[in-house]
Scaffold this active site. Structure first.
Site, short mmCIF file in Angstrom:
data_model
loop_
_atom_site.label_atom_id
_atom_site.label_comp_id
_atom_site.label_asym_id
_atom_site.label_seq_id
_atom_site.Cartn_x
_atom_site.Cartn_y
_atom_site.Cartn_z
N HIS A 1 2.01 16.84 -26.19
CA HIS A 1 1.89 15.45 -25.75
C HIS A 1 0.65 14.73 -26.27
CE1 HIS A 1 5.37 16.38 -23.42
NE2 HIS A 1 5.36 15.23 -22.77
N LYS B 1 10.17 22.76 -13.77
CA LYS B 1 9.23 21.67 -13.46
C LYS B 1 8.83 21.72 -11.99
CE LYS B 1 7.43 17.32 -13.99
NZ LYS B 1 7.44 16.07 -14.69
N HIS C 1 9.97 8.36 -27.28
CA HIS C 1 9.04 9.29 -26.64
C HIS C 1 9.40 10.75 -26.98
CE1 HIS C 1 6.39 11.04 -23.64
NE2 HIS C 1 7.42 11.72 -23.17
N LYS D 1 4.52 11.70 -11.05
CA LYS D 1 3.64 10.92 -11.94
C LYS D 1 4.30 9.58 -12.22
CE LYS D 1 0.91 14.25 -14.54
NZ LYS D 1 0.58 14.74 -15.89
N GLU E 1 -2.40 18.32 -11.30
CA GLU E 1 -2.95 18.77 -12.58
C GLU E 1 -4.41 19.16 -12.43
OE1 GLU E 1 -1.15 16.51 -15.78
OE2 GLU E 1 -2.79 17.03 -17.09
N ARG F 1 -0.17 22.59 -14.40
CA ARG F 1 0.67 21.43 -14.73
C ARG F 1 0.36 20.90 -16.12
NH1 ARG F 1 2.83 16.46 -10.88
NH2 ARG F 1 4.04 15.53 -12.54
N ASN G 1 2.14 19.34 -20.81
CA ASN G 1 1.69 18.41 -21.86
C ASN G 1 1.76 19.03 -23.24
OD1 ASN G 1 1.08 16.43 -19.95
ND2 ASN G 1 -0.95 17.30 -19.58
N GLU H 1 12.45 17.56 -24.34
CA GLU H 1 11.75 17.99 -23.11
C GLU H 1 12.41 19.24 -22.51
OE1 GLU H 1 8.86 16.63 -22.27
OE2 GLU H 1 8.90 14.46 -22.61
N ARG I 1 0.82 -1.23 0.00
CA ARG I 1 0.00 0.00 0.00
C ARG I 1 0.85 1.27 0.00
NH1 ARG I 1 -3.11 -3.28 3.43
NH2 ARG I 1 -4.91 -4.05 2.28
N HIS J 1 1.70 11.53 -27.90
CA HIS J 1 1.29 10.22 -27.35
C HIS J 1 0.54 9.40 -28.40
CE1 HIS J 1 1.58 11.37 -22.80
NE2 HIS J 1 2.74 11.12 -23.35
N1 LIG Z 1 6.46 10.69 -15.11
C1 LIG Z 1 6.57 11.76 -15.85
O1 LIG Z 1 6.26 12.88 -15.43
C2 LIG Z 1 7.12 11.63 -17.25
C3 LIG Z 1 7.49 12.78 -17.97
C4 LIG Z 1 8.07 12.61 -19.23
C5 LIG Z 1 8.25 11.34 -19.75
N2 LIG Z 1 7.87 10.25 -19.03
C6 LIG Z 1 8.09 8.89 -19.53
O2 LIG Z 1 9.49 8.66 -19.65
C7 LIG Z 1 9.68 7.61 -20.60
C8 LIG Z 1 10.83 7.93 -21.50
O3 LIG Z 1 12.00 8.06 -20.73
P1 LIG Z 1 13.46 7.90 -21.38
O4 LIG Z 1 13.54 8.69 -22.60
O5 LIG Z 1 14.43 8.11 -20.29
O6 LIG Z 1 13.45 6.38 -21.87
P2 LIG Z 1 14.12 5.06 -21.29
O7 LIG Z 1 13.92 4.91 -19.85
O8 LIG Z 1 13.66 3.98 -22.19
O9 LIG Z 1 15.67 5.31 -21.52
C9 LIG Z 1 16.15 5.48 -22.81
C10 LIG Z 1 17.25 4.46 -23.15
O10 LIG Z 1 18.47 4.94 -22.61
C11 LIG Z 1 19.09 3.92 -21.81
N3 LIG Z 1 19.80 4.64 -20.76
C12 LIG Z 1 19.26 5.34 -19.73
N4 LIG Z 1 20.23 5.94 -19.04
C13 LIG Z 1 21.40 5.63 -19.64
C14 LIG Z 1 22.77 5.97 -19.42
N5 LIG Z 1 23.12 6.81 -18.43
N6 LIG Z 1 23.70 5.46 -20.25
C15 LIG Z 1 23.35 4.65 -21.27
N7 LIG Z 1 22.09 4.30 -21.56
C16 LIG Z 1 21.12 4.79 -20.75
C17 LIG Z 1 17.96 3.04 -21.36
O11 LIG Z 1 18.42 1.75 -21.07
C18 LIG Z 1 17.06 3.06 -22.59
O12 LIG Z 1 17.52 2.14 -23.53
C19 LIG Z 1 8.37 7.45 -21.34
O13 LIG Z 1 7.74 6.28 -20.91
C20 LIG Z 1 7.56 8.65 -20.90
O14 LIG Z 1 6.17 8.40 -20.91
C21 LIG Z 1 7.32 10.38 -17.80
#
Ligand SMILES: NC(=O)c1ccc[n+]([C@@H]2O[C@H](COP(=O)([O-])OP(=O)(O)OC[C@H]3O[C@@H](n4cnc5c(N)ncnc54)[C@H](O)[C@@H]3O)[C@@H](O)[C@H]2O)c1
Length: 384
Positions: free
Chosen positions: A263, A241, A281, A157, A251, A256, A260, A199, A135, A267
């Site tokens: 997005h 942020k 992404h 999030k 949001e 907030r 987006n 971003e 929980r 998305h």
């Molecule tokens: N929670 C939120 O507020 C929020 C905001 C924006 C995006 N997101 C989410 O984030 C995700 C995308 O994140 P991302 O772009 O980090 O993708 P990801 O986590 O897939 O990482 C990208 C790639 O880089 C590699 N990687 C990460 N760090 C590394 C490092 N230091 N050295 C070498 N390789 C490395 C990972 O293994 C992966 O292959 C999406 O799912 C998106 O929806 C969430």
């Protein structure tokens, strides 16, 4: 709120701490170079008595799990690790269930914490697992991708994707601490770095025109690991942020929602492309932000010269700006609309969209004229 950390690091630069102030769940985001070595000490100080289960993906674990584990073991707080496959497909029910069971098998108790060590995928997945495990246990975010450092690790999030769309299952679960070690970005592939950079640009486009102008000028330095520009870009983004999250954690007031920008379009394109490396992404968001600007011009809100600046900048850094840039089959406009309607930004059948009056002037339009959007998408899908 920001204060400079007193710790002098090996690089000679001190770390920076940005506080996110929320009722009953304030936390610090520490940004610096070489933070991993002190991660155990920092976590032990922030969460006394907590042991850490590290959740990571196979890429990040291969590069950095051993030194992180050593740093946690020094403090006697390493509980074990759970490693998932890299990529968006891990943000899913089939990966979440065994992850939760693995964390329980490690012996996690309510006072322990999940340490999300990876990009946004690991952060969202591990954060969500922490929100439902027993929980709710605490989560520390240690973002390793540019996208995760400037965006996803801050703000609480968490969630997973389903066939119906992105992030439709999830929870707000603020971290107890965020440790962003800029040095880890040096092993990120150029494509992933670029995707995360989309971003960074977003913060300029939403509400900080001078920041966007600086990015236009100095982006080359941000892409080079040496120098201070990268750090400044991360800090400015995190500060933006954090301020938005403090104002509108869940949001509710609309502030907030500005995060987006691009997005809803992005998305939809990401869901169309099947969450594979066909379209990352950040790449989807770059196309989405260009579409949001172009559509705002169509609505008579935004000068065409600003759309051109956004396009030029994304093209300069090598980010896609057109739907046609998606490799393989192309989406039909009706399909994009259907997927946009699945997005969380639909209320009572009305589509709310973040639009702009220009660079740095985003706002939410709650009643988007669907006929105009349909016609716009038809033209965009046909454009090469
Ligand atoms: N929670 C939120 O507020 C929020 C905001 C924006 C995006 N997101 C989410 O984030 C995700 C995308 O994140 P991302 O772009 O980090 O993708 P990801 O986590 O897939 O990482 C990208 C790639 O880089 C590699 N990687 C990460 N760090 C590394 C490092 N230091 N050295 C070498 N390789 C490395 C990972 O293994 C992966 O292959 C999406 O799912 C998106 O929806 C969430």
């Amino acid at each position: 709120m920001m204060r400079d950390g007193a710790t002098a690091l090996a690089s000679g630069q001190s770390d920076t701490t940005i506080e996110v102030t929320l009722p009953g769940r304030s936390y610090a985001i520490v940004i610096g170079e070489g933070l991993m070595a002190s991660a155990g000490r920092r976590i032990a100080a922030a969460l006394p008595g907590a042991r850490c289960a590290v959740v990571s993906d196979a890429n990040v674990a291969a590069l950095y799990l051993a030194p992180l584990k050593a740093a946690l073991e020094q403090q006697g707080i390493f509980l074990g690790e759970a490693v998932v496959a890299p990529g968006e497909a891990s943000k899913s029910f089939p990966v979440l269930a065994p992850l939760c069971e693995r964390l329980l098998e490690l012996g996690m108790e309510r006072g322990d914490c999940v340490l999300a060590f990876g990009g946004g995928v690991v952060g969202d997945l591990a954060g969500f697992a922490a929100s439902i495990l027993r929980r709710g246990v605490r989560v520390v975010q240690m973002p390793t991708s540019l996208l995760a450092q400037v965006d996803s690790s801050v703000g609480g999030k968490t969630g997973i994707d389903t066939r119906q769309g992105k992030n439709l299952i999830g929870a707000f679960h603020q971290p107890s601490l965020v440790l962003a070690d800029i040095a880890l970005l040096s092993t990120l592939s150029p494509r992933e770095f670029r995707a995360g950079y989309a971003e960074v640009v977003k913060y300029g486009l939403i509400g900080d025109a001078p920041f966007f102008a600086w990015l236009e000028e100095d982006w080359g330095e941000i892409f080079s690991p040496a120098g201070l520009a990268r750090r400044r870009a991360v800090e400015t983004s995190v500060r933006a942020k954090a301020a938005i999250v403090e104002e509108d954690e869940r949001e509710e007031s609309g502030k907030r929602a500005l995060l987006n920008l691009g997005h809803s379009f992005g998305h939809a394109l990401e869901t169309f492309a099947g969450y594979t490396d066909r379209l990352l992404h950040g790449e989807a968001i770059a196309i989405g932000m260009r579409l949001a600007f172009a559509f705002s011009t169509e609505l008579g809100l935004c000068p065409p010269s600003d759309v051109a600046r956004v396009e030029r900048h994304f093209e300069a850094v090598g980010l896609p700006v057109k739907i046609a840039a998606i490799p393989g089959s192309q989406p039909m406009p009706e399909e994009i609309l259907r997927l946009m309607a699945q997005d969380k930004k639909v209320k009572g059948g009305r589509l709310a969209l973040v639009v702009v009056r220009g660079i740095g002037a985003a706002f939410v339009e709650h009643d988007v004229p669907l006929a105009r959007l349909t016609a716009f998408l038809a033209r965009e899908c046909a454009a090469r």
